[in-house]
Design an enzyme around this catalytic site. Sequence first.
Site, PDB file in Angstrom:
ATOM      1  CE  LYS A  76      47.482  24.774  37.389  1.00 56.59           C
ATOM      2  NZ  LYS A  76      47.446  24.795  35.882  1.00 56.59           N
ATOM      3  CB  SER A 132      43.936  24.035  34.391  1.00 60.96           C
ATOM      4  OG  SER A 132      45.199  24.337  34.392  1.00 60.96           O
ATOM      5  CB  SER A 172      46.448  26.052  31.883  1.00 63.37           C
ATOM      6  OG  SER A 172      45.515  24.936  31.665  1.00 63.37           O
TER       7      SER A 172
END
Lengths: 487, 485
Positions: free
Chosen positions: A81, A156, A180
């Site tokens: 990420k 997210s 997330s």
Amino acid sequence: MSSEPFFRSIGELSAALARGELSSVDLMRSVIARTEAVEPKVRAFNSFDREDALAQARSSDLRRAAGASLGPLDGIPIGMKDVIAVAGQPLTASSRMLANFVSPYDATVVKRLRAAGAICWGRLNLDEFAMGSSTENSAFQATANPYALDCVPGGSSGGSAAAVAAGEAIASLGSDTGGSIRQPAAFCNVVGLKPTYGLVSRYGLIAFASSLDQIGPFARSVEDVAILLGAIAGHDPLDSTSFHTGIPDYRAELDRRKGPWRLGIPKEYFGEGLDPEVAEAVQRAVAHYQKLGCEVKPVSLPHTEYGVGVYYIIATAECSSNLARYDGVRYGHRSKEAKDAVDLYFRSRAEGFGSEVKRRIILGTYVLSSGYYDAFYLRAQKVRTLIRNDFLAAYREVDAILTPTAPTPAFRRGAKADPLAMYLCDVYTIGVNLAGLPAVSVPCGFSQDGRPIGMQLIGQPYGEAELLGIARAYERDHPWAQKRPVL
Amino acid sequence: MNYEAVIGLEVHVQIKTRSKMFTRAPAGYGHDVNTLTDPVVLALPGVLPVMNKAALDAVVKAGLLLGCEIAPVCKWDRKNYFYPDSPKNYQISQYDRPICLGGAVEIELPGPARNIQGEHKRIPLTRIHLEEDVGKLNHGALDSLIDYNRAGTPLMEIVSEPAMHSAEEAFAFLTSLRLAMIYAGISDCDMEKGQLRCDANISVRPAGQTKLGTKVELKNLNSISFVRDGIAHEIRRQIGVVNAGGVIVQETRDYDGLTGTSQSLRSKEMAHDYRYFPDPDLMPVKVDEAWKQRLQATCPELPFDKQRRFLSHYQIPYTITSVLIPDQALSNFFEEAVALAGIQQAQVVGNWIANDLLRELGAAKRALADSLLRPVHVAELVKLIEAGVLLMPAAREVFAEMFASGELPGAIVDRRGLRAVTNEGDLEQWCREALAGNPKSVADFKAGKESALNAFKGPVMKAAKGKANPKLVDETLRRLLAQSN
């Protein structure tokens, strides 16, 4: 092994690498080719560096040839990420603010993955600064759900979930502040674990809300999640909030944890707003656990309804302070129009941040303001304790709690323009962060139109081994994650 | 009308640690710009703070030294404000639960004369807390440059009660606090290096009134004399405003020590809302009894306690203590030398140190620590003088020589043949000759003219080539004169 290397599990790949049927370079080439083929549709990556990845793969092959393999992750491409610092790679948080920032240092999880021989592969898209539930808040691009290209991958950590689902990475790391990891895992038909707060070091993770953030793995099986967790978990002297605890061999523990378990079903998580198809899929999973001999009990988490409110006070308060460092002075976006120092702050931040980030900074600044602190932040912290106590009380009667991960399957891009509607996506996942508990989202079916559905298993503090054992017991009979997207 | 000034001080003291408050990056002064940094100091994305335990030790030690109550838990808060010298745009500090509460600083006010001890008072403290320092801005004509070397240095904020009433008291407070911190090894407190910085809250009120007047915060009192001058100036300014029928407004003023003037920085309305909240990156740290006891054991004797002991135990004059006490190393040197020379020699030892040693160090521009002269040199010198082996003018030469070379005084005396004549036979012979050669003075002396004795001393000294002990010569002459009746 019939499938392409990019769709195989870490277990299969490490065995094949050990037997010499495959080299790490072969594997990396397979993943790169897959990524280049599907990325125009999926858009999971902010960036990736083929040459760097192949160089890491070559090092892995050399180690293996020398008989010095570093274990099951050696030579396996793990997606990152774009909030996790990897030395020499971009670190953008999907924000204009950090569009040109390259990290000079490795996050602790990255150091640990490197020590295990893993290949740090690519920079995965997210909602800007991890604020959002659809990855639409990325300043760069909207990632698509590999199972329904017009839908969001969740957020997210949407890029981390989508890349693993689409075969663009064998596994990945994301971060979870209010859901997330788990919500995009549910949306993208992969397994995603949010570890207990303090199990995994946050050093090198761009902070959103420090008391809630936690790094965790995405993979296509519970076993792969267990392997990754084993590599990244454990006390870090660079993170004062990381916990001193023994780290079991999560992978070896999977099959030793046999149950039968007592599973709690909180009625508050099955009320208004829950999509009937999701409710049905989760109920089928509950029935399966009963079939396996588990005792299923109703439990109550009475303060659940305050979760979203408490979360948006604490998370925004912390983010308003955490994001103050992005000021255009030392690095990141600097406005070219600035007339003086104060103007530099205003303009750089106005230009660098997107609207959701600004909304949360303003909200957080407000709740911490003189005269409001007691009414908002202090009270929210008290309710947070009540929420944690709810869970701890439930654990006197059950071993784990089973809920839907998200109220609905993946929704269409642009469907939730109202911030409040978006915030409610996290209604089932937020309590876990507030309570600091571990929770895993496990695929448990599909909607009639083919969108994945996930269930959430919530464990006890530092009870990841047991939690993954429970998840594995279901997955063994219902390996939904093995259903590949058509791309 | 008579006015009373009320003064409270906020003193920032940099703690002398190897590394910074929340990271391993080294702390220091005078290095190339932006070299004492790391990702944490620069607040790069993703970094986290880790508390420097040595800094917490230092502030707990300071608290114990000044009689503060030590909080059972060290809790951290964020103080949020935007300024380019603050890399995170928040400072990690302590808000509602400072590590030290209460305590006091003993001060000595100026006495009626330099050699007379002044009045002592205890100025109560409100609190001491720990925080991190900020970087340094260097403003140019077109731009401003930032040096983050100082950013993140452990910093202690010591807040006094508004309990001082003159610039002299504030000066004495700062002097005493500074010396205590140096004694304890907590800080070098070099104001030129910014290791000690002081802000003052000042108000005036009509004498006898209990309600406090409106306070003005005076900033940038960055030398110890600026503190005295700046506060005195502000008191005069406020009294002037009130006398002219004006009203003091609550504000922050910047004092310029070079011009001796101050100007308003900001008013109360422009005060920051720091939005304090507990730092979620740092766990509270328990400070238990064992921890406190361990640090208590490292606390030195406070300077004024040492002074009282020097006065009573060694019976040395106040003037010598006021030379020794401000310098911990010199005080230790004194005590070691006295231990070797004998306590009855304390004042003599004190004189040699306060006069000759300091003069030589000054002339050589050398620190005591770098000096070749050790306590044993002074002790041996004093003993040689006491034994009559070394005479006064020669002793000064020996002192200078041993200061320069580190050679022991006995060796110098022998090598240079400075040993005084202690052979009583020779001395008696020279005295007899002197008496025989001057019958008139013998008669004068016997007639009661005491000063006639001096007439014999010159010839005796001449015969002894200057190496006779004058005291012994005096005694011998008197004895012979008494015998010659």
